[in-house]
Design a protein around this motif. Structure first.
Motif, PDB file in Angstrom:
ATOM      1  N   LEU A 185       0.829  -1.207   0.000  1.00 26.93           N
ATOM      2  CA  LEU A 185       0.000   0.000   0.000  1.00 26.93           C
ATOM      3  C   LEU A 185       0.862   1.256   0.000  1.00 26.93           C
ATOM      4  CD1 LEU A 185      -2.802  -1.043   2.520  1.00 26.93           C
ATOM      5  CD2 LEU A 185      -2.914  -0.983   0.017  1.00 26.93           C
ATOM      6  N   LEU A 186       1.998   1.203   0.704  1.00 26.89           N
ATOM      7  CA  LEU A 186       2.915   2.343   0.734  1.00 26.89           C
ATOM      8  C   LEU A 186       3.488   2.613  -0.646  1.00 26.89           C
ATOM      9  CD1 LEU A 186       4.486   4.490   2.302  1.00 26.89           C
ATOM     10  CD2 LEU A 186       6.203   2.749   2.846  1.00 26.89           C
ATOM     11  N   ALA A 187       3.838   1.557  -1.387  1.00 26.49           N
ATOM     12  CA  ALA A 187       4.356   1.729  -2.747  1.00 26.49           C
ATOM     13  C   ALA A 187       3.314   2.400  -3.632  1.00 26.49           C
ATOM     14  CB  ALA A 187       4.759   0.376  -3.326  1.00 26.49           C
ATOM     15  N   ALA A 188       2.067   1.964  -3.527  1.00 27.54           N
ATOM     16  CA  ALA A 188       0.998   2.579  -4.318  1.00 27.54           C
ATOM     17  C   ALA A 188       0.806   4.044  -3.928  1.00 27.54           C
ATOM     18  CB  ALA A 188      -0.300   1.803  -4.126  1.00 27.54           C
ATOM     19  N   LEU A 189       0.858   4.319  -2.625  1.00 30.19           N
ATOM     20  CA  LEU A 189       0.699   5.700  -2.150  1.00 30.19           C
ATOM     21  C   LEU A 189       1.847   6.586  -2.622  1.00 30.19           C
ATOM     22  CD1 LEU A 189      -0.876   7.703  -0.411  1.00 30.19           C
ATOM     23  CD2 LEU A 189       0.435   6.921   1.566  1.00 30.19           C
ATOM     24  N   LEU A 190       3.069   6.056  -2.618  1.00 27.01           N
ATOM     25  CA  LEU A 190       4.216   6.825  -3.107  1.00 27.01           C
ATOM     26  C   LEU A 190       4.057   7.193  -4.567  1.00 27.01           C
ATOM     27  CD1 LEU A 190       7.288   5.076  -1.417  1.00 27.01           C
ATOM     28  CD2 LEU A 190       6.619   7.469  -1.184  1.00 27.01           C
TER      29      LEU A 190
END
Length: 247
Positions: A66-71
């Protein structure tokens, strides 16, 4: 199924390119390392036991994806001033033709055929180190809570987050520099590396290349998400069935 465009044009005419891809991949790697270190330190500090360690590991996996998508979304909105809805559309989350919902079944059959041929080849050659192993630790299925969380991570979160990252962002951003074949191979190799297992690198890289072409042909990331979801769901169901039969 396909829509008209130049042979080497990104599926949605995306504004980002290879330099953006390299920068964001580096940021994601740094964020992943920091997240893993923080989670490992927390697990040691709290002495959470086997179940707690499994829950922590699965939680970190979900958080990292989810962090990768948010970045990616944050980068596109900051760098290219794209509203969230437009950024999602350019990443491939847009119109889906109803008939295209049937294609994931064919693509998943092809993906498992690729893996099956690979397993036959490495088995015939006797290269044990290159034989795929189960990605999910067997003790995950010892607890209902970890089983459910593993299902959420594998069947729901991974298909959306990984397709957004590898196909929607990386593949589309590399097309102008590498062309469609080169971008599909580069994104596929990165996809294979991301699974952290020698026996999965080759077959998952090939599956990643296949998913890149699926996105290029359909111009809809929903098709690759559905293909990925079905692929993971079958794999997870197989692992769960194996545990039940052996118990």
């Amino acid at each position: 199924m396909t829509r008209e465009r130049g042979a080497d044009q990104p599926p949605v005419g995306v504004p980002w390119g290879a330099a953006d891809v390299l920068l964001v991949v580096a940021l994601v790697l740094v964020a992943l390392v920091l997240t893993l270190q923080a989670a490992a330190g927390l697990a040691m500090l709290l002495d959470v036991g086997t179940r707690g360690e499994l829950l922590t590991g699965l939680g970190v996996t979900i958080a990292a994806e989810l962090l990768a998508a948010l970045l990616i979304l944050s980068y596109l909105t900051a760098r290219y001033k794209l509203p969230i809805r437009q950024a999602l559309a350019q990443l491939g989350f847009r119109d889906l033709q109803p008939a295209e919902l049937l294609w994931p079944f064919a693509f998943v059959v092809l993906a498992y055929l690729i893996i099956g041929v690979y397993v036959l080849v490495v088995t015939a050659l006797g290269v044990d180190v290159l034989e795929p192993e189960q990605q999910v630790p067997g003790d995950v299925f010892d607890y209902p809570s970890t089983t459910v969380l593993a299902g959420v991570a594998i069947v729901l979160v991974a298909p959306v987050a990984e397709e957004l990252f590898f196909r929607g962002f990386v593949f589309a951003g590399l097309i102008r520099t590498l062309g469609v074949p080169g971008a599909a191979v580069a994104a596929g190799l990165l996809f294979g590396l991301a699974h952290f297992q020698p026996g999965l690198f080759v077959p998952f890289s090939l599956v990643g290349v296949l998913f890149g072409y699926i996105y290029h042909w359909t111009r809809s990331l929903w098709v690759t998400v559905a293909s990925h979801l079905l692929f993971n769901a079958i794999g997870f169901a197989g692992m769960l069935a194996g545990v039940v039969l052996l118990s």
